[in-house]
Each structure stands twice: as C-alpha cells, then as structure tokens.
Design a protein around this motif. Structure first.
Motif, PDB file in Angstrom:
ATOM      1  N   LEU B  26      -1.166   7.180   9.217  1.00 39.34           N
ATOM      2  CA  LEU B  26      -1.823   6.136   8.439  1.00 39.34           C
ATOM      3  C   LEU B  26      -1.474   4.766   9.003  1.00 39.34           C
ATOM      4  O   LEU B  26      -0.309   4.480   9.271  1.00 39.34           O
ATOM      5  CB  LEU B  26      -1.363   6.245   6.972  1.00 39.34           C
ATOM      6  CG  LEU B  26      -1.769   5.147   5.998  1.00 39.34           C
ATOM      7  CD1 LEU B  26      -3.273   5.090   5.827  1.00 39.34           C
ATOM      8  CD2 LEU B  26      -1.098   5.385   4.635  1.00 39.34           C
ATOM      9  N   ASP B  27      -2.481   3.944   9.205  1.00 39.54           N
ATOM     10  CA  ASP B  27      -2.256   2.552   9.592  1.00 39.54           C
ATOM     11  C   ASP B  27      -2.712   1.665   8.455  1.00 39.54           C
ATOM     12  O   ASP B  27      -3.810   1.836   7.937  1.00 39.54           O
ATOM     13  CB  ASP B  27      -3.048   2.209  10.856  1.00 39.54           C
ATOM     14  CG  ASP B  27      -2.432   2.846  12.086  1.00 39.54           C
ATOM     15  OD1 ASP B  27      -1.188   2.901  12.142  1.00 39.54           O
ATOM     16  OD2 ASP B  27      -3.190   3.295  12.971  1.00 39.54           O
ATOM     17  N   ILE B  28      -1.873   0.729   8.083  1.00 40.26           N
ATOM     18  CA  ILE B  28      -2.235  -0.191   7.003  1.00 40.26           C
ATOM     19  C   ILE B  28      -2.404  -1.583   7.606  1.00 40.26           C
ATOM     20  O   ILE B  28      -1.552  -2.054   8.360  1.00 40.26           O
ATOM     21  CB  ILE B  28      -1.152  -0.192   5.901  1.00 40.26           C
ATOM     22  CG1 ILE B  28      -1.049   1.227   5.310  1.00 40.26           C
ATOM     23  CG2 ILE B  28      -1.484  -1.207   4.814  1.00 40.26           C
ATOM     24  CD1 ILE B  28       0.145   1.449   4.416  1.00 40.26           C
ATOM     25  N   LYS B  29      -3.551  -2.185   7.296  1.00 43.82           N
ATOM     26  CA  LYS B  29      -3.878  -3.472   7.916  1.00 43.82           C
ATOM     27  C   LYS B  29      -3.259  -4.625   7.141  1.00 43.82           C
ATOM     28  O   LYS B  29      -3.136  -4.569   5.917  1.00 43.82           O
ATOM     29  CB  LYS B  29      -5.397  -3.655   7.947  1.00 43.82           C
ATOM     30  CG  LYS B  29      -6.113  -2.638   8.803  1.00 43.82           C
ATOM     31  CD  LYS B  29      -7.605  -2.770   8.595  1.00 43.82           C
ATOM     32  CE  LYS B  29      -8.330  -1.551   9.130  1.00 43.82           C
ATOM     33  NZ  LYS B  29      -9.675  -1.447   8.552  1.00 43.82           N
ATOM     34  N   GLU B  30      -2.919  -5.654   7.883  1.00 43.44           N
ATOM     35  CA  GLU B  30      -2.318  -6.825   7.251  1.00 43.44           C
ATOM     36  C   GLU B  30      -3.313  -7.474   6.292  1.00 43.44           C
ATOM     37  O   GLU B  30      -4.470  -7.704   6.642  1.00 43.44           O
ATOM     38  CB  GLU B  30      -1.889  -7.832   8.320  1.00 43.44           C
ATOM     39  CG  GLU B  30      -1.223  -9.039   7.713  1.00 43.44           C
ATOM     40  CD  GLU B  30      -0.315  -9.768   8.701  1.00 43.44           C
ATOM     41  OE1 GLU B  30      -0.611  -9.715   9.907  1.00 43.44           O
ATOM     42  OE2 GLU B  30       0.661 -10.373   8.233  1.00 43.44           O
ATOM     43  N   GLY B  31      -2.853  -7.760   5.091  1.00 46.24           N
ATOM     44  CA  GLY B  31      -3.666  -8.501   4.135  1.00 46.24           C
ATOM     45  C   GLY B  31      -4.613  -7.661   3.298  1.00 46.24           C
ATOM     46  O   GLY B  31      -5.314  -8.197   2.440  1.00 46.24           O
ATOM     47  N   GLU B  32      -4.644  -6.359   3.510  1.00 46.15           N
ATOM     48  CA  GLU B  32      -5.584  -5.542   2.738  1.00 46.15           C
ATOM     49  C   GLU B  32      -4.939  -5.017   1.446  1.00 46.15           C
ATOM     50  O   GLU B  32      -3.734  -5.064   1.274  1.00 46.15           O
ATOM     51  CB  GLU B  32      -6.078  -4.351   3.569  1.00 46.15           C
ATOM     52  CG  GLU B  32      -5.072  -3.238   3.746  1.00 46.15           C
ATOM     53  CD  GLU B  32      -5.680  -1.996   4.400  1.00 46.15           C
ATOM     54  OE1 GLU B  32      -6.899  -1.804   4.288  1.00 46.15           O
ATOM     55  OE2 GLU B  32      -4.927  -1.225   5.010  1.00 46.15           O
ATOM     56  N   ILE B  33      -5.813  -4.553   0.569  1.00 49.18           N
ATOM     57  CA  ILE B  33      -5.315  -3.817  -0.593  1.00 49.18           C
ATOM     58  C   ILE B  33      -5.703  -2.360  -0.393  1.00 49.18           C
ATOM     59  O   ILE B  33      -6.882  -2.034  -0.301  1.00 49.18           O
ATOM     60  CB  ILE B  33      -5.919  -4.340  -1.911  1.00 49.18           C
ATOM     61  CG1 ILE B  33      -5.528  -5.798  -2.131  1.00 49.18           C
ATOM     62  CG2 ILE B  33      -5.451  -3.478  -3.074  1.00 49.18           C
ATOM     63  CD1 ILE B  33      -5.989  -6.377  -3.454  1.00 49.18           C
ATOM     64  N   LEU B  34      -4.685  -1.533  -0.294  1.00 46.59           N
ATOM     65  CA  LEU B  34      -4.934  -0.107  -0.082  1.00 46.59           C
ATOM     66  C   LEU B  34      -4.539   0.651  -1.337  1.00 46.59           C
ATOM     67  O   LEU B  34      -3.436   0.482  -1.850  1.00 46.59           O
ATOM     68  CB  LEU B  34      -4.103   0.388   1.105  1.00 46.59           C
ATOM     69  CG  LEU B  34      -4.126   1.891   1.364  1.00 46.59           C
ATOM     70  CD1 LEU B  34      -5.490   2.351   1.849  1.00 46.59           C
ATOM     71  CD2 LEU B  34      -3.061   2.283   2.388  1.00 46.59           C
ATOM     72  N   ALA B  35      -5.463   1.456  -1.836  1.00 45.72           N
ATOM     73  CA  ALA B  35      -5.139   2.279  -2.998  1.00 45.72           C
ATOM     74  C   ALA B  35      -4.931   3.708  -2.545  1.00 45.72           C
ATOM     75  O   ALA B  35      -5.757   4.255  -1.818  1.00 45.72           O
ATOM     76  CB  ALA B  35      -6.263   2.217  -4.015  1.00 45.72           C
TER      77      ALA B  35
END
Lengths: 253, 308
Positions: B26-35
């Motif tokens: 999983l990659d999480i992007k800077e500034g996003e909201i991930l649910a």
C-alpha cells in the motif's frame, strides 16, 4: 536523545507524588516513627548496645533500607503498571523514544522519590536517636544505588504484572521477609552459626551491612562485598529490562 | 503527489498463530484522506498499529517519508499522530496537562499558545483544567484527538474515530479533519461505517481477512464497481413478468408494481434501449422511471462476499 520526553515522563511521575503527598510521604514517615517508638525506645532501652552502637541507632540504617526497598518497588512498579492497565501506554510506545529514555523517565522518577523519602526518614530518626555518619559520601552512594536498583526491580515487576494481585505479590511475599531477615533489626552474628550461613544467601544482608558500615564503621560482611552485590543486582535488573524491551514483553505484540 | 507512507509485503502473524495481515502492499499519498474499510477483525487496527510502532511486523518493510519505521523510528514516529480506538486516558490528568505531556513525549518543546489554540479548535478550552475522568465520552474522544495533534504531526491516524460518538461530535470531527487536510496533513482513518468513507475520503481501501482487497479513488471505485438499478413503476400491478420480457434480468417487487432492472455502468451496452423497446411493445403502462446508483456499502458487501 529525546530530552523533552524524558522530562515530561519524569515530571508526570513526580507530580503523581505531590498529588498523593500524604500517601507518598506521610505514611512512610509515620510507619518509621512507629518502629522507632516500639523497637528503638520501648524495646531498645532494654537491649544492650551492639558493637558499641546503642540499639536505637543500630536499627536506623535497616529501617531506612526497609522503607527504601518497599517504596522503590512500589513507586516504580505502579508507575509503569498503571499506564499499561489504563491503556495509555500506547502513547509512550508510539512516541519517538528509546528504551533507555523510557527507563530514565520512569525509573529516574521512582528512584528520586525513594531517595527523598530515605532522606526524610533519616531526618525523622534524628528526633528519636543520636545519629553519627562516619562515611557520608558512601552513605549517599549506597542510598542512590539502592534507590536505582530497586526502582529497576519494581519496573520489572510492573511490566510483568498483568493484574493488581501480582503487583503486590513480590513485594509482600519476597521483599518484606528478605528485609526482615536481612539484619535490619539485628547483627548477623547474633544468629546461630547455621543461620549465619543461610543468611548470606539473602542479598538484602549485603545492602544493609554496607549501609550500616557507612554510619558506624561496623559491618557483617566486607564493604567491598556489599558494593559488589548491589552492582551485581543492578546489572541483573538492567539485563532483564533490556530483554523485556527487546522482546516487547507484555508491551508489544 | 509523492507517497508519504509506503508499505511493501507486510505480513503479521501473532504469537497465537493468528495471521492478521497477509502480504499488504500500500502506498499512501501525501495530503490525502484514505479510508480503510473492513469488518471487525479484518486487520485494520493491526495495520495502523504496525505503522505506529505498537506492533512488530513479522516481515515486510514500511517507510514513512522515506524513513524505515524500525531503523529510523524517531524520524517516522515524530511525524505521526495516533488516535486509538479505545478511550485510553490517564483519568487523573488535566486536559491541558495531558496535551502538553503528549507534545513533550514526541520531542517538541512546550508551546502554550499552540496547545491553547488546539483546545479552542476542539471546543475543549473551557475544560482545560478539568480532570479527564470528569469528561463525557465525546469530550474524551476530543482529548485523544488533541493529544494526537499536540506535536503537530504530518500524518494522522484515526482508528474508528466515530465509534460511539454522537451526531454533533461527528460533524465537528469532519470539520476538524477538513481543516487538517487543508493544512496538508495526511489522514488515514479506519471505519466500518461506509457513509463515513463515502463522505470524506479521497481513496478507499477495503481490508478483509488480513488482505487488502482493493484500493481505489473513491469516485473511480463507485463508478467502476457501481451497478445501477433501473426501477420502473407500473400503473397496474402484474402477477408475473410478461413472456416477451423474460429474457431480461428483471425482478418484480412491491406486489407487482415495480419492475427493476440491474445493469452495469462498466458494460459497453447497458441494454436499456432494447429493454425500453420491449416494454413499449408489451403494452405495460408506466407510471414512473428512476435509476439508482449503488452505494459504497453495496460495493463493500459484494467485495467481502467475493473474497470469503
């Protein structure tokens, strides 16, 4: 080094002391005073002096140690057990903190508190008996080393315990007997020869003997031996704590 | 947008033998909201706890802002704030003190002004000298958010933030999250309330049985996975579907007053045109026509069912 974190843990733990000032300080002072009245004055006045030291004075180092040991263990074990119990430990475990810094905060505060109590008890005893301290530097050193080692030991118990009963178990069933049989109220050579040998397996004997030497210059075992035993105990506790942190024992899955 | 968290081949097996995470990438992007959506016991909390350092990974690698979470734990942890699921608080601490404590724990110098502003943002300022045990459940939740934000983290984890929270607080919480997002904070939240994900997330990940089943932009997900339903209301009820229409995937409901037709918006042909022609020829009289987009909930239920 996360100095801020060590500072806030230390302050938080010390604040607990001030918030429970009666329980923290008044109760050890009261119980020690009772010992002095009963053992020092009532019984002590009928006892002959030991190695030239009046009985009332003779028991001072043992009494200080008795309180120091129980207090160090109680403070440190509760200090780490409570966050574990209430769940707030998650914050410490997720903070940018090394194991050493966590120890410094919790054990440092517990040891400081015990040290203060030790001082207060010494001062209290001054009201009941004449005190002489032949080797003040050694006296302070023994005091500090004992506070640190037994706070570490308490920290281990606090990590190990997963309920309140276990938290009380070791202090009650192990420490109290060891201290009472460790020569707090008598000199080891007052015992029959066989029990003199048995008593040498009690680590508290070395603590009290060394500490008493710093007051009166008399001891059951040699001072070097006392010092070595305290340092050995300290090293063992450090090794256990290091292992607990490394494996995440009851802290991390 | 750059990745602020990168998870590679993460597995976690507890000592009990329970496999909580199975090869998560999983990659999480800077500034996003991930649910992160998933049923209870799916592995959501284990995943979050591993990133935060509360659970040791069995294998795999996690980096936060380029730093390894084990080797460079100081760098990674100082960037992260965590709001746990349980209301774990030190009952005898006071509100202002507990936030200052958290700030110090994460290595930041005391900053009275910042903490006070934070308390105001969380509508906690008038409670700042109250002991935590005297607060209501909702207030305690706010305190936990305050603690997590006390060291100005760039990444915020919210584990089931709205479990047991009333409507008002939930709205307040969305406002706070919105404000944080605007200031550039990356937010990862777990929930099993689909409306929550639908309302605020940029991307949605679905976890079940320790596996990341899917991770998609919310709008793509709804578009891609979204089935639509064409609902035809009849003037007179019918007892069965006319023979000329049996070749279509129709179902009858509401005592024969509604005909509904499921179609896939992904398909090249939806079949609507021919269906309408056939209905026209069947002499059925129509009262109304409507279409319905399937919600994230339908998508979610389908996915979890498929993987089971």
């Amino acid at each position: 080094m996360n100095i801020q974190a060590v500072k806030v843990i230390y302050q938080h733990e010390m604040m607990r002391t001030w918030n429970t000032i009666f329980q923290s300080i008044a109760s050890p002072v009261l119980s020690t005073s009772l010992y002095f009245i009963v053992f020092g004055s009532a019984i002590g006045s009928r006892m002959q002096s030991i190695d030239g030291v009046p009985y009332g004075s003779f028991i001072v180092p043992g009494l200080v140690m008795l309180t120091l040991l129980t207090q160090s263990i109680a403070n440190a074990s509760f200090g780490i057990f409570f966050p574990k119990f209430s769940g707030t430990i998650y914050e410490v475990m997720s903070a940018p903190l090394s194991h050493f810094e966590i120890l410094l905060g919790y054990v440092g505060a517990a040891a400081t508190k015990s040290f203060i109590i030790g001082g207060i008890i010494l001062a209290t005893s001054g009201f009941f008996v004449d005190l002489q301290i032949l080797h003040p530097v050694w006296m302070i050193s023994f005091l500090i080393l004992t506070c640190i080692s037994f706070s570490l030991f308490g920290f281990i118990i606090g990590l190990w315990a997963d309920n309140f009963e276990k938290l009380q178990l070791i202090p009650l069933l192990v420490i109290t007997p060891l201290v009472f049989l460790g020569g707090s109220f008598y000199s080891v050579d007052m015992l029959p020869a066989f029990w003199q040998k048995v008593t040498l397996f009690n680590p508290v004997v070395y603590l009290i003997s060394g500490f008493r030497w710093s007051f009166f210059g008399i001891s059951d075992v040699s001072v070097g031996m006392s010092l070595a035993m305290i340092l050995l105990f300290l090293a063992i506790c450090l090794a256990i704590v290091a292992w607990m942190f490394k494996t995440g024992y009851r802290l991390k899955s | 947008m750059k990745n602020i968290i990168s998870i590679k081949n993460l597995c976690k097996t507890y000592n009990t033998g329970h496999e909580a995470l199975k090869n998560i990438n999983l990659d999480i992007k800077e500034g996003e909201i991930l649910a992160l959506l998933g049923p209870n016991g799916a592995g959501k909390t284990t995943l979050i706890s591993t990133i935060c350092g509360l659970v040791s990974p069995s294998s795999g690698k996690i980096t936060v802002d380029g730093f390894d979470i084990i080797k460079n734990y100081r760098e990674t942890r100082s960037r992260i704030g965590l709001v746990p699921q349980e209301l774990s608080i030190a009952a005898f601490d006071k509100v202002f003190e507990t936030l200052s404590f958290s700030r110090g724990l994460f290595g930041k110098k005391p900053n009275k002004g910042y903490i006070e502003q934070l308390l105001k943002d969380l509508s906690l300022f008038d409670k700042k000298d109250n002991e935590l045990r005297a607060l209501s459940g909702g207030m305690k939740r706010r305190v936990l958010i305050g603690k997590a934000l006390s060291h100005e983290p760039r990444i915020l984890f919210l584990d089931e933030p709205t479990a047991g929270v009333d409507v008002e607080l939930r709205k307040d919480m969305w406002k706070i999250i919105d404000r944080l997002r605007k200031s550039g904070v990356t937010i990862i939240l777990t929930t099993h309330y689909i409306e929550e994900a639908e309302e605020i997330a940029d991307r949605v990940g679905v976890i079940s049985g320790g596996k990341l089943l899917l991770i998609e932009e919310k709008k793509d997900l709804m578009q891609k996975m979204g089935q639509k339903q064409l609902i035809i209301e009849l003037k007179k009820s019918i007892s069965s579907i006319p023979e000329s229409l049996t070749s279509y995937d129709l179902s009858l409901s509401n005592n024969g007053l509604f005909l509904s037709y499921r179609y896939d918006t992904r398909g090249e042909r939806t079949g609507i045109t021919t269906l309408m022609k056939a209905i026209n020829n069947s002499e059925l009289e129509l009262k109304d026509i409507q279409t319905k987009q399937s919600s994230l909930e339908d998508i979610f239920v389908n996915l979890v069912k498929e993987s089971a």
